[in-house]
Design a protein around this motif. Sequence first.
Motif, mmCIF file in Angstrom:
data_model
loop_
_atom_site.group_PDB
_atom_site.id
_atom_site.type_symbol
_atom_site.label_atom_id
_atom_site.label_comp_id
_atom_site.label_asym_id
_atom_site.label_seq_id
_atom_site.Cartn_x
_atom_site.Cartn_y
_atom_site.Cartn_z
ATOM 1 N N SER A 60 0.820 -1.196 0.000
ATOM 2 C CA SER A 60 0.000 0.000 0.000
ATOM 3 C C SER A 60 0.864 1.261 0.000
ATOM 4 C CB SER A 60 -0.900 -0.052 1.230
ATOM 5 O OG SER A 60 -1.380 1.215 1.523
ATOM 6 N N THR A 61 1.903 1.246 0.799
ATOM 7 C CA THR A 61 2.815 2.394 0.848
ATOM 8 C C THR A 61 3.466 2.626 -0.508
ATOM 9 O OG1 THR A 61 3.341 1.995 3.170
ATOM 10 C CG2 THR A 61 4.911 3.307 1.916
ATOM 11 N N LEU A 62 3.865 1.545 -1.137
ATOM 12 C CA LEU A 62 4.575 1.691 -2.407
ATOM 13 C C LEU A 62 3.685 2.338 -3.456
ATOM 14 C CD1 LEU A 62 7.157 1.221 -3.927
ATOM 15 C CD2 LEU A 62 6.324 -1.050 -4.557
ATOM 16 N N SER A 63 2.436 1.944 -3.478
ATOM 17 C CA SER A 63 1.600 2.531 -4.533
ATOM 18 C C SER A 63 0.951 3.851 -4.131
ATOM 19 C CB SER A 63 0.551 1.528 -5.022
ATOM 20 O OG SER A 63 -0.097 0.915 -3.969
ATOM 21 N N SER A 64 0.677 4.016 -2.857
ATOM 22 C CA SER A 64 -0.010 5.262 -2.471
ATOM 23 C C SER A 64 0.970 6.356 -2.054
ATOM 24 C CB SER A 64 -0.966 4.999 -1.315
ATOM 25 O OG SER A 64 -0.247 4.747 -0.129
ATOM 26 N N ARG A 65 2.201 5.981 -1.795
ATOM 27 C CA ARG A 65 3.200 6.923 -1.295
ATOM 28 C C ARG A 65 2.837 7.491 0.068
ATOM 29 N NH1 ARG A 65 6.479 8.617 -4.994
ATOM 30 N NH2 ARG A 65 6.386 7.731 -7.091
ATOM 31 N N ARG A 66 2.078 6.753 0.811
ATOM 32 C CA ARG A 66 1.782 7.125 2.194
ATOM 33 C C ARG A 66 2.082 5.917 3.066
ATOM 34 N NH1 ARG A 66 1.351 12.446 2.779
ATOM 35 N NH2 ARG A 66 -0.355 13.387 1.622
ATOM 36 N N SER A 67 3.010 6.050 3.998
ATOM 37 C CA SER A 67 3.370 4.884 4.813
ATOM 38 C C SER A 67 2.619 4.832 6.130
ATOM 39 C CB SER A 67 4.866 4.903 5.114
ATOM 40 O OG SER A 67 5.181 6.046 5.891
ATOM 41 N N ARG A 68 2.050 5.959 6.524
ATOM 42 C CA ARG A 68 1.477 6.084 7.856
ATOM 43 C C ARG A 68 2.500 5.744 8.934
ATOM 44 N NH1 ARG A 68 -3.697 7.508 6.976
ATOM 45 N NH2 ARG A 68 -4.178 7.648 9.190
ATOM 46 N N MET A 69 3.738 6.003 8.623
ATOM 47 C CA MET A 69 4.780 5.900 9.652
ATOM 48 C C MET A 69 5.375 7.284 9.885
ATOM 49 S SD MET A 69 6.863 2.345 9.009
ATOM 50 C CE MET A 69 7.445 2.655 7.354
ATOM 51 N N ILE A 70 5.581 7.594 11.155
ATOM 52 C CA ILE A 70 6.229 8.847 11.527
ATOM 53 C C ILE A 70 7.537 8.487 12.231
ATOM 54 C CG2 ILE A 70 6.058 10.940 12.931
ATOM 55 C CD1 ILE A 70 3.951 11.000 10.815
ATOM 56 N N ALA A 71 8.620 9.079 11.781
ATOM 57 C CA ALA A 71 9.899 8.820 12.443
ATOM 58 C C ALA A 71 10.036 9.721 13.662
ATOM 59 C CB ALA A 71 11.051 9.096 11.484
ATOM 60 N N VAL A 72 10.459 9.138 14.754
ATOM 61 C CA VAL A 72 10.708 9.910 15.969
ATOM 62 C C VAL A 72 12.178 9.732 16.336
ATOM 63 C CG1 VAL A 72 10.154 10.150 18.415
ATOM 64 C CG2 VAL A 72 8.333 9.669 16.760
ATOM 65 N N LEU A 79 18.930 10.335 9.360
ATOM 66 C CA LEU A 79 17.740 10.882 8.721
ATOM 67 C C LEU A 79 17.603 10.387 7.287
ATOM 68 C CD1 LEU A 79 15.674 13.203 9.664
ATOM 69 C CD2 LEU A 79 17.479 12.457 11.189
ATOM 70 N N LEU A 80 18.715 10.305 6.618
ATOM 71 C CA LEU A 80 18.704 9.814 5.242
ATOM 72 C C LEU A 80 18.207 8.363 5.229
ATOM 73 C CD1 LEU A 80 19.411 12.051 3.495
ATOM 74 C CD2 LEU A 80 21.811 11.648 4.033
ATOM 75 N N GLU A 81 18.652 7.614 6.204
ATOM 76 C CA GLU A 81 18.218 6.228 6.334
ATOM 77 C C GLU A 81 16.704 6.170 6.579
ATOM 78 O OE1 GLU A 81 19.778 3.491 5.911
ATOM 79 O OE2 GLU A 81 18.352 2.080 6.790
ATOM 80 N N LEU A 82 16.231 7.054 7.421
ATOM 81 C CA LEU A 82 14.797 7.130 7.706
ATOM 82 C C LEU A 82 13.998 7.383 6.450
ATOM 83 C CD1 LEU A 82 14.548 9.437 10.807
ATOM 84 C CD2 LEU A 82 14.035 7.017 10.600
ATOM 85 N N MET A 83 14.511 8.283 5.639
ATOM 86 C CA MET A 83 13.766 8.687 4.460
ATOM 87 C C MET A 83 13.630 7.534 3.472
ATOM 88 S SD MET A 83 15.182 12.561 4.121
ATOM 89 C CE MET A 83 14.447 12.830 2.511
ATOM 90 N N ALA A 113 13.381 1.680 0.593
ATOM 91 C CA ALA A 113 13.316 0.503 1.462
ATOM 92 C C ALA A 113 11.961 -0.184 1.390
ATOM 93 C CB ALA A 113 13.616 0.895 2.909
ATOM 94 N N ILE A 114 10.947 0.564 1.024
ATOM 95 C CA ILE A 114 9.609 -0.023 0.946
ATOM 96 C C ILE A 114 9.517 -0.954 -0.266
ATOM 97 C CG2 ILE A 114 7.182 0.514 0.596
ATOM 98 C CD1 ILE A 114 8.180 1.161 3.405
ATOM 99 N N ALA A 115 10.012 -0.476 -1.387
ATOM 100 C CA ALA A 115 10.003 -1.316 -2.593
ATOM 101 C C ALA A 115 10.851 -2.556 -2.363
ATOM 102 C CB ALA A 115 10.522 -0.522 -3.785
ATOM 103 N N SER A 116 11.967 -2.346 -1.704
ATOM 104 C CA SER A 116 12.854 -3.462 -1.407
ATOM 105 C C SER A 116 12.147 -4.495 -0.523
ATOM 106 C CB SER A 116 14.105 -2.907 -0.722
ATOM 107 O OG SER A 116 14.755 -3.917 -0.033
ATOM 108 N N THR A 117 11.422 -4.004 0.460
ATOM 109 C CA THR A 117 10.681 -4.906 1.344
ATOM 110 C C THR A 117 9.651 -5.698 0.558
ATOM 111 O OG1 THR A 117 10.914 -3.396 3.207
ATOM 112 C CG2 THR A 117 9.138 -5.014 3.338
#
Lengths: 356, 356
Positions: free
Chosen positions: A74-86, A128-132, B71-75
């Motif tokens: 879903s994230t891959l196609s919608s571009r929304r992960s519903r994840m927030i990095a803290v 941060l880059l890793e998060l993105m 990372a999402i596509a990879s997953t």
Amino acid sequence: MDGVMIMTPIPPRPPAPPVSKHNVTSIDVARLAEVSQSAVSRTFTPGASVAPDTRARVLEAARKLGYRPNAIASTLSSRRSRMIAVVLSNMQNQFYPVVVETLSQRLQKDGYHVLLFITETEDADELLLELMRYQVDGIVMASTHLSSGLAQQIADARIPVVMFNRTSSKGSISTVSSDNFGGGRAVAYFLAAGGHQRVAYLAGAEDSSTNQDRESGLCAGLAERGLRVFARAVGNYEFERAAHATRELFGGLVASADRPDALFVASDHMAFAAIDTLRALGLRVPEDVSLVGFDDVPQAAWGAYSLTTIAQNAVSMIEATVGMLLQQLADDAVTRDHVVVPIRLVSRTSARLPSS
Amino acid sequence: MDGVMIMTPIPPRPPAPPVSKHNVTSIDVARLAEVSQSAVSRTFTPGASVAPDTRARVLEAARKLGYRPNAIASTLSSRRSRMIAVVLSNMQNQFYPVVVETLSQRLQKDGYHVLLFITETEDADELLLELMRYQVDGIVMASTHLSSGLAQQIADARIPVVMFNRTSSKGSISTVSSDNFGGGRAVAYFLAAGGHQRVAYLAGAEDSSTNQDRESGLCAGLAERGLRVFARAVGNYEFERAAHATRELFGGLVASADRPDALFVASDHMAFAAIDTLRALGLRVPEDVSLVGFDDVPQAAWGAYSLTTIAQNAVSMIEATVGMLLQQLADDAVTRDHVVVPIRLVSRTSARLPSS
DNA sequence: CTGAAAGCGCTTACAG
DNA sequence: CTGAAAGCGCTTACAG
């Protein structure tokens, strides 16, 4: 026996039940419900248009198969992960566990999940880059600062960021913080009203905005009362360094009339170290030294410390943070706001009260 | 002004720089490096075979474009997310912030990320199912229990799970815990050796394995010394309830010779409440009552409490947890082990020492 | 409201 | 070592 582990192996599981390795997908559900795969997808998309009985058949089939939409696809196609990095450091300071708990529950309520990063280092860029890479929908930075180059990259990627409990000199990123200046000033007024003459300051990290604002507020407030900071030492927001700084301030002056009669400590976490140290030196709190902290973490209310402190309103801060994030997500626009949440002085027994 | 926020809007950003909305993908990199998209993918896959100069050209192109693999596509295609779900409750008890911090840093070291869930409720099932939608590679449960139905579902999905700091009566899931029984017994020996006659127990959550094991250990140890538990109250691992339970145990007996002369508290977090309460009742620790906790959280060492306690070796526990998880991931097999990590009694000043 | 189909950005046999 | 291509499991215009 220290360091040794006792492993108790359990016999291998009985032969796996006849469950196919294949995960159940929307196609399986579509087949069983005799509808298209699109219909299945729509049934699980809030607001999508599906006829009531189509939806019912899909849900029934999904229930039978134990189907759950794959959030990664879903994230891959919608571009929304519903994840927030803290991003955090310093879980030792009890303010942060409280923040993590409240923030994560608040986000869960809106269907978001927390991808947690803990960093002690200043190496936030790589992190941060890793998060993105995980396509997080937003970032809460409650730790470290952002290099301006990275801030630009994140902005270009249209990812909302909120700096939590810190401000940035650049102003180019949204921030949520307490009224740290007002808090420092409130302490100054309170101590001056209590008749204190020699107010010392135990600083947090010199380069942090919180420390700078709290100290500026203290200085400004004391100046208004015809006083100035009597002494100063640095604890860097760490327990041990705060204990050491307290010894610096009071060590040689225990029997002297010329020692500070009040100490404002930039965080409760350091204030506990300061109280322990003062008591170990034979000084009484508040009879010999009044002590005021900042944060109002849960332990500040504990009987052994009963700390007078400036309360940060964590709930309001989090509400503002989440509000800003969700607003930007809804508008698909990155904005820059600066929210300042009011503080409150909580008077317990570690500081002498104004006599009035 | 409490509750009010001061918003300082900043003028809208200058027109966005000419950055395309398009994220840079492996195809863009392939084009620039004049290689196939497969070659790009291989360059970023550890262990894949790429000629050195192909790799060099890819890396150069990637650097120019600021490429990071999605990372999402990879997953989605590899079925490995490199995310581990961590389920917690009770961040008030300082043991858990320490665990989260250590665990998350340990996982980051191996390139894994933490998806954090905090739940106060017993409604873990819905939460876990939600987690599984994110294709997490493994789950650390440091909160609540697992319904056996759900445990089965997770096992069927071949997702490694480790219960942290709790054991399961079923034995069907891997667990890592301290030697809680041994810890309780060590406390019994220690208090008996100190000449205590009336040892009370302040229990944690009645249905938790940690509480049951610590209490069994205490009882067993006391029995070996010809003693038994003198009184008992329940604190449910909560601060306020622990304070209340302490009042139950000592409230009417402050002046009595018949009150407990020692109190074993099932967690440090509750022990702080117990000490505060005893002092408020006018009882001295350890002169009137010896007190022993469990966990050895950072605050146990603070001067105002100086708590004698059983130290859990969080680092070993986490090492075992991560080891089990990574091992299962590497073998692509779900196993069930039970690791018990040794404890250690840390003697400070809250309990009278054996006179020997 | 519904279905067929393209596309999200990777990984991974497969053939060379 | 390399490239073409299928596939991971969804979402989302598009046409009906």
